[in-house]
Design a protein around this motif. Structure first.
Motif, PDB file in Angstrom:
ATOM      1  N   THR A 128       0.836  -1.195   0.000  1.00 43.24           N
ATOM      2  CA  THR A 128       0.000   0.000   0.000  1.00 43.24           C
ATOM      3  C   THR A 128       0.874   1.248   0.000  1.00 43.24           C
ATOM      4  OG1 THR A 128      -1.907   1.024   1.110  1.00 43.24           O
ATOM      5  CG2 THR A 128      -0.151   0.152   2.525  1.00 43.24           C
ATOM      6  N   PHE A 142      -4.467   2.961   4.353  1.00 48.91           N
ATOM      7  CA  PHE A 142      -5.431   1.936   3.963  1.00 48.91           C
ATOM      8  C   PHE A 142      -6.794   2.585   3.730  1.00 48.91           C
ATOM      9  CE2 PHE A 142      -2.279  -0.342   6.499  1.00 48.91           C
ATOM     10  CZ  PHE A 142      -1.969  -1.406   5.663  1.00 48.91           C
ATOM     11  N   ALA A 190      -3.635   3.354  -2.042  1.00 48.48           N
ATOM     12  CA  ALA A 190      -3.905   2.754  -0.729  1.00 48.48           C
ATOM     13  C   ALA A 190      -4.740   1.494  -0.889  1.00 48.48           C
ATOM     14  CB  ALA A 190      -4.623   3.751   0.168  1.00 48.48           C
ATOM     15  N   ALA A 191      -4.344   0.431  -0.193  1.00 50.26           N
ATOM     16  CA  ALA A 191      -5.040  -0.857  -0.274  1.00 50.26           C
ATOM     17  C   ALA A 191      -6.205  -0.891   0.709  1.00 50.26           C
ATOM     18  CB  ALA A 191      -4.063  -1.990   0.032  1.00 50.26           C
TER      19      ALA A 191
END
Length: 293
Positions: A128, A142, A190-191
């Motif tokens: 990320t 995230f 961002a994951a």
């Protein structure tokens, strides 16, 4: 810091803040101590005055002033000539940013702690966005489900693992501090926050009574009432109502697929992205339920 250095840091901060806002992040100016750069307009209010979160329209509410509006950003930085950085508000929008702050100092290594947490709870930490902090640590970004009550915490999940949740903020890359500048290490998007990690961040659920399984007609009526509760959500409360309604609906014993579809459809009809609505409902479905002793 000299006037020239101050001006350079200010220019870098406002430029970086605008770039972040162009990607949908809500920003506001901060100073070298990583605190809001504009003094509160309510600092002289009498004791007992209800707190203001920006509804008065004046500047100086910190994270509550965070915005994506270029004109508002310029207005805030113009009012903060000594700003040398910017904060990014967490928890805003349908795909809210949540941060994991990994400290590496005083013999503590948050990166190692996060890896150990992942191994213990059986999840993989996804690749990320990563920001290097001047102290040698990392901020990992995230995307969390909208409406999930993730709060700020310090070392609650493990040594050196801090959480920046709803109402908190992250120091944005490009911000200057006396120890150095916050910089990108990994610029990938961002994951999504792993469900297992999200579960560790959420507050413990309230103690609930055993579920009451309603007869057929009343069961349907209960679900209709919850769908109506979602459809009547005031602006800014849609995700909170969706999560609450899903928790209540799963307690009734109604078929899970029926609950998910009905509540997701209700949220989507009000403009909620379907994927985000499904994640919110799924979080409620997977929330552990306790029975009273």
């Amino acid at each position: 810091m000299s006037n020239r250095t101050t001006r350079s840091a200010w220019l870098r901060a406002i430029e970086s803040a605008h770039q972040a806002a162009q990607h949908g992040l809500h920003v506001f100016p901060i100073g070298s101590a990583k605190l809001p750069a504009i003094r509160s307009p309510h600092r002289d209010d009498p004791p007992g005055t209800p707190p203001c979160r920006g509804t008065c329209g004046r500047l100086g509410h910190g994270v509550h002033d965070a915005t994506t509006d270029p004109k508002r950003i310029d207005e805030q930085f113009d009012a903060a000539p000594h700003a040398c950085g910017y904060g990014i508000a967490c928890g805003r929008g349908y795909e809210p940013l949540l941060g994991v702050d990994l400290d590496r100092k005083n013999g503590v290594d948050g990166v190692v702690s996060l890896a150990a947490l992942a191994e213990q709870h059986g999840f993989t930490v996804p690749e990320t966005t990563i920001i290097a902090t001047p102290s040698g640590g990392e901020h990992r970004w995230f995307i969390g489900p909208a409406g999930a009550p993730v709060r700020n915490s310090a070392s609650k999940l493990g040594p050196g693992v801090d959480v920046r949740g709803y109402g908190g903020f992250l120091v944005g890359p490009g911000s200057w501090t006396p120890k150095g500048i916050y910089r990108f290490v990994d610029r990938r998007p961002a994951a999504e926050l792993p469900d297992a990690l999200l579960a560790l961040m959420l507050p413990p659920p309230p103690v609930r009574r055993p579920p009451v399984y309603l007869p057929g007609p009343r069961r349907g009526a209960a679900l209709v009432g919850l769908v109506k509760f979602v459809l009547e959500a005031p602006e800014g409360e849609l995700n909170t109502r969706l999560y609450w309604s899903a928790c209540r609906a799963y307690e009734t014993g109604v078929d899970a697929d029926s609950i998910s579809r009905a509540l997701v459809d209700a949220a989507v009809s009000l403009g909620h992205p379907e994927h985000a609505a499904e994640r919110t409902v799924s979080s409620a479905r997977n929330a552990p339920m306790r029975t009273s002793a």
